[in-house]
Design a protein around this motif. Structure first.
Motif, PDB file in Angstrom:
ATOM      1  N   CYS A   1       6.270 -12.437  -8.693  1.00 57.57           N
ATOM      2  CA  CYS A   1       6.332 -11.238  -9.530  1.00 57.57           C
ATOM      3  C   CYS A   1       5.794 -10.005  -8.817  1.00 57.57           C
ATOM      4  O   CYS A   1       6.085  -8.884  -9.221  1.00 57.57           O
ATOM      5  N   GLN A   2       5.028 -10.184  -7.752  1.00 56.33           N
ATOM      6  CA  GLN A   2       4.591  -9.005  -7.004  1.00 56.33           C
ATOM      7  C   GLN A   2       5.799  -8.225  -6.491  1.00 56.33           C
ATOM      8  O   GLN A   2       5.745  -7.003  -6.342  1.00 56.33           O
ATOM      9  N   ALA A   3       6.918  -8.924  -6.242  1.00 54.77           N
ATOM     10  CA  ALA A   3       8.123  -8.263  -5.744  1.00 54.77           C
ATOM     11  C   ALA A   3       8.808  -7.435  -6.823  1.00 54.77           C
ATOM     12  O   ALA A   3       9.595  -6.537  -6.497  1.00 54.77           O
ATOM     13  N   GLU A   4       8.527  -7.724  -8.088  1.00 55.24           N
ATOM     14  CA  GLU A   4       9.177  -7.009  -9.184  1.00 55.24           C
ATOM     15  C   GLU A   4       8.188  -6.066  -9.869  1.00 55.24           C
ATOM     16  O   GLU A   4       8.189  -4.868  -9.625  1.00 55.24           O
ATOM     17  N   CYS A   5       7.311  -6.603 -10.715  1.00 54.49           N
ATOM     18  CA  CYS A   5       6.338  -5.738 -11.387  1.00 54.49           C
ATOM     19  C   CYS A   5       5.407  -5.069 -10.380  1.00 54.49           C
ATOM     20  O   CYS A   5       5.054  -3.893 -10.526  1.00 54.49           O
ATOM     21  N   GLY A   6       5.003  -5.813  -9.356  1.00 55.03           N
ATOM     22  CA  GLY A   6       4.123  -5.237  -8.347  1.00 55.03           C
ATOM     23  C   GLY A   6       4.772  -4.075  -7.628  1.00 55.03           C
ATOM     24  O   GLY A   6       4.164  -3.012  -7.442  1.00 55.03           O
ATOM     25  N   ALA A   7       6.029  -4.260  -7.203  1.00 55.56           N
ATOM     26  CA  ALA A   7       6.754  -3.173  -6.546  1.00 55.56           C
ATOM     27  C   ALA A   7       6.911  -1.985  -7.486  1.00 55.56           C
ATOM     28  O   ALA A   7       6.746  -0.824  -7.084  1.00 55.56           O
ATOM     29  N   GLY A   8       7.216  -2.278  -8.757  1.00 58.07           N
ATOM     30  CA  GLY A   8       7.341  -1.206  -9.738  1.00 58.07           C
ATOM     31  C   GLY A   8       6.057  -0.417  -9.896  1.00 58.07           C
ATOM     32  O   GLY A   8       6.074   0.801 -10.120  1.00 58.07           O
ATOM     33  N   SER A   9       4.918  -1.087  -9.756  1.00 58.18           N
ATOM     34  CA  SER A   9       3.630  -0.406  -9.866  1.00 58.18           C
ATOM     35  C   SER A   9       3.430   0.580  -8.722  1.00 58.18           C
ATOM     36  O   SER A   9       2.967   1.711  -8.924  1.00 58.18           O
ATOM     37  N   GLY A  10       3.788   0.171  -7.503  1.00 56.86           N
ATOM     38  CA  GLY A  10       3.689   1.083  -6.369  1.00 56.86           C
ATOM     39  C   GLY A  10       4.591   2.289  -6.531  1.00 56.86           C
ATOM     40  O   GLY A  10       4.200   3.436  -6.246  1.00 56.86           O
ATOM     41  N   MET A  11       5.812   2.050  -6.990  1.00 58.07           N
ATOM     42  CA  MET A  11       6.746   3.147  -7.236  1.00 58.07           C
ATOM     43  C   MET A  11       6.203   4.102  -8.295  1.00 58.07           C
ATOM     44  O   MET A  11       6.300   5.330  -8.166  1.00 58.07           O
TER      45      MET A  11
ATOM     46  N   MET B   1      -2.025   2.063  -2.437  1.00 55.65           N
ATOM     47  CA  MET B   1      -3.170   1.509  -3.168  1.00 55.65           C
ATOM     48  C   MET B   1      -2.719   0.635  -4.333  1.00 55.65           C
ATOM     49  O   MET B   1      -3.292  -0.432  -4.586  1.00 55.65           O
ATOM     50  N   ALA B   2      -1.691   1.061  -5.035  1.00 61.45           N
ATOM     51  CA  ALA B   2      -1.194   0.256  -6.154  1.00 61.45           C
ATOM     52  C   ALA B   2      -0.655  -1.085  -5.666  1.00 61.45           C
ATOM     53  O   ALA B   2      -0.920  -2.133  -6.269  1.00 61.45           O
ATOM     54  N   LEU B   3       0.086  -1.071  -4.571  1.00 61.70           N
ATOM     55  CA  LEU B   3       0.625  -2.320  -4.029  1.00 61.70           C
ATOM     56  C   LEU B   3      -0.490  -3.241  -3.539  1.00 61.70           C
ATOM     57  O   LEU B   3      -0.410  -4.469  -3.691  1.00 61.70           O
ATOM     58  N   GLN B   4      -1.520  -2.665  -2.946  1.00 63.64           N
ATOM     59  CA  GLN B   4      -2.625  -3.484  -2.440  1.00 63.64           C
ATOM     60  C   GLN B   4      -3.279  -4.303  -3.553  1.00 63.64           C
ATOM     61  O   GLN B   4      -3.847  -5.374  -3.295  1.00 63.64           O
TER      62      GLN B   4
ATOM     63  N   TYR C   1      -9.615   9.482  -2.768  1.00 65.82           N
ATOM     64  CA  TYR C   1     -10.063   8.177  -2.274  1.00 65.82           C
ATOM     65  C   TYR C   1      -9.306   7.819  -0.988  1.00 65.82           C
ATOM     66  O   TYR C   1      -8.133   8.164  -0.825  1.00 65.82           O
ATOM     67  N   ALA C   2      -9.967   7.097  -0.108  1.00 62.71           N
ATOM     68  CA  ALA C   2      -9.337   6.675   1.146  1.00 62.71           C
ATOM     69  C   ALA C   2      -8.365   5.529   0.891  1.00 62.71           C
ATOM     70  O   ALA C   2      -8.714   4.546   0.230  1.00 62.71           O
ATOM     71  N   VAL C   3      -7.165   5.629   1.447  1.00 63.53           N
ATOM     72  CA  VAL C   3      -6.161   4.583   1.260  1.00 63.53           C
ATOM     73  C   VAL C   3      -6.474   3.348   2.104  1.00 63.53           C
ATOM     74  O   VAL C   3      -6.112   2.231   1.750  1.00 63.53           O
ATOM     75  N   VAL C   4      -7.113   3.520   3.222  1.00 58.57           N
ATOM     76  CA  VAL C   4      -7.521   2.484   4.180  1.00 58.57           C
ATOM     77  C   VAL C   4      -6.314   1.891   4.916  1.00 58.57           C
ATOM     78  O   VAL C   4      -6.209   1.976   6.133  1.00 58.57           O
ATOM     79  N   ILE C   5      -5.398   1.261   4.192  1.00 59.89           N
ATOM     80  CA  ILE C   5      -4.205   0.678   4.823  1.00 59.89           C
ATOM     81  C   ILE C   5      -2.995   1.534   4.450  1.00 59.89           C
ATOM     82  O   ILE C   5      -2.665   1.664   3.267  1.00 59.89           O
ATOM     83  N   PRO C   6      -2.309   2.131   5.422  1.00 60.37           N
ATOM     84  CA  PRO C   6      -1.163   2.993   5.100  1.00 60.37           C
ATOM     85  C   PRO C   6       0.000   2.201   4.514  1.00 60.37           C
ATOM     86  O   PRO C   6       0.096   0.981   4.672  1.00 60.37           O
ATOM     87  N   LEU C   7       0.897   2.912   3.854  1.00 62.88           N
ATOM     88  CA  LEU C   7       1.963   2.273   3.082  1.00 62.88           C
ATOM     89  C   LEU C   7       2.826   1.337   3.919  1.00 62.88           C
ATOM     90  O   LEU C   7       3.139   0.225   3.481  1.00 62.88           O
TER      91      LEU C   7
END
Length: 520
Positions: free
Chosen positions: A393-403, A425-428, A468-474
């Protein structure tokens, strides 16, 4: 040839009815492509699903069966007759067989199909649903092919051909590419073009080889593919470097215009049309929906009815209300936008429109927010997947969260860097999210995960806007996101073989709903 992700092909769409973009809308597109491959009336259709894949468990509950047959009948993904497609086809004399049998395949959403017609035609086709309604046809009559639905496709099967790519480029209008394959003393000539090949050019092709079978079919995607255009950028890092004063929505307009060879005005208008369908879906859902064959009744109106009991001000309540409304429109077989998928169709529009109303943003602000979400989704489509069958589900709802996080920053006037960081940050925060729908239906826990991901997006957007610092880029986050998702066990990737689907209550609900599958 490389076909780059499109905002309206891969991310904001398809517009459809049904529980699943991967299993319903993609099936319709596959069926429509198959229908165009034969001249006669289809009298026999068989589809085989491997028991180790997702389709064996979900082809009935997520409507792959009616999607395929509806497509064979020429229906599109929004056709209200889809629910009766099998009955209509059988009444018209089509024999339909679905089988679950083992066979070698490399993707959990593999369709192995046979069709026969009243003209004696017989065709064997293998196709994939690769997430978010996108498809790939990988085999036709035992020849390996690459068809994703963005070109006019012309295939000639026969013998004896001695031409070069330059010959085809000179003779064939709107030529994009050619593949010539030899197999068992037979030849396949496969042309991709941007228009139907005219009859005089077909006649020329027939003079170049002995043709046993001719197949031609049209694109099934809303945005046509191009002849390998040199893209403006391919990563978020490159996009930010290219942008000067442009924000994320500006870059989305530029990207999709270039990708689809359409004007930026057309891109904007398409986003407007998508937003209108989303907004209408919220209104329909809030008015209350009904549909006999679903798990949850109408939930969305309960938020307003019980507002005095709820925690917080109007914004979180409105987000939950909107997301519920959209998910219920989907589950009641009404028209909605899979953005990025049907199972995750609530988080992006529900949250974006709620925040837009709360902040009194304009219509243009909302359209531009939607475009920003689409641009984030392009990077996910290019370097990861929207298929829960592949990455949970990270590929669906999780991806939607980043978008959604990127969209919210755009809505609030943030910079392109802030929008991209919010998406990262949302995807992380959603790595490892499993897909375990009860009864293999896209309702529970899908509704709650959409809400969680909407709230996650709100938090990530505020974190980024606050500095806030993103730390890991997209780009790095998406790469890791993809790797982690593919580590999730198959039992937790939309098969119903683990998680909530296998609890005592989950199994009882599935049995009550009449789930016909061994996982239930």
């Amino acid at each position: 040839m490389k076909e780059h992700a499109s905002i309206f092909n891969d991310v904001l769409g398809p517009v459809m009815i049904g529980p699943s973009s991967s299993h319903t809308a993609a099936s319709v597109r596959i069926g429509r492509a198959l229908r165009q491959m034969v001249a006669g009336k289809i009298t026999y259709f068989q589809a085989d699903f491997d028991p180790s894949g997702s389709l064996a468990a979900s082809y009935i509950t997520q409507c792959s069966d009616i999607g395929l047959v509806g497509g064979l009948l020429g229906m599109d993904p929004t056709d209200s007759r889809l629910t009766n497609a099998i009955e209509i086809a059988e009444d018209g004399g089509m024999e339909i067989i679905f089988r679950i049998i083992p066979y070698e395949n490399e993707h959990p959403n593999t369709y192995k199909m046979t069709i026969k017609t009243d003209l004696g035609e017989e065709l064997a086709v293998v196709a994939l649903s690769v997430g978010g309604g996108m498809i790939e046809i990988t085999e036709i009559n035992h020849f390996a092919v690459e068809v994703t639905g963005g070109f006019y496709e012309t295939l000639l099967f026969g013998e004896a051909l001695n031409l070069t790519e330059a010959d085809f480029a000179e003779k064939i209008s709107k030529f994009c590419s050619v593949v010539i394959k030899e197999q068992s003393e037979k030849t396949l000539l496969h042309l991709k073009t941007q228009q139907i090949i005219p009859e005089n050019e077909i006649a020329w092709l027939n003079q170049q080889m002995t043709v046993d079978r001719f197949i031609a079919f049209d694109p099934v995607l809303p945005i046509m593919s191009q002849k390998e255009p040199k893209m403006l950028f391919s990563t978020a890092e490159e996009m930010i470097a290219l942008a000067k004063k442009e924000d994320l929505a500006d870059m989305a307009l530029r990207y999709e215009s270039h990708r689809g060879s359409i004007s930026e005005e057309e891109v904007y208008q398409k986003a407007e049309a998508i937003l209108e369908i989303m907004s209408n879906g919220i209104n329909v859902g809030l008015a209350g929906t009904s549909y006999e064959d679903r798990m949850l009744g109408s939930q969305a109106p309960k938020i307003r009815a019980n507002r005095d009991k709820l925690i917080g001000d109007d914004l979180p309540a409105k987000i939950i209300e909107n997301i519920s409304a959209l998910m219920e429109v989907k589950s009641s077989m009404q028209v909605f936008v899979a953005a990025p998928t049907a199972g995750s169709c609530g988080a992006l529009p529900g949250t974006l429109i709620a925040v837009g109303d709360y902040q009194k943003k304009s219509h243009d602000d909302l359209v531009r927010g939607l475009l920003a979400a689409g641009m984030i989704g392009v990077f996910i489509a290019e370097y990861a997947t929207f298929a829960a069958e592949v990455a949970g589900c990270q590929a669906e709802c999780g991806a939607g969260s980043g978008m959604t996080a990127g969209a919210l920053v755009q809505l609030m006037g943030g910079t392109i860097e802030e929008a991209v960081d919010a998406a990262s940050m949302a995807l992380q925060n959603v790595f490892g999210m499993v897909c375990d729908p009860i009864g293999v239906r896209v309702e529970v826990p899908c509704l709650g995960k959409n809400m969680m991901c909407g709230m996650n997006a709100l938090g990530a957007a505020n974190m980024s806007l606050a500095g806030y610092a993103v730390v890991i880029p997209l780009d790095e986050t998406i790469d890791s996101f993809n790797k982690v998702g593919r580590m999730i066990p198959p039992e937790l990737r939309c098969t119903g073989h683990a998680g909530l689907a296998q609890t005592k209550s989950g199994l009882a609900i599935a049995e009550h709903l009449g789930c016909p599958l061994d996982c239930c």
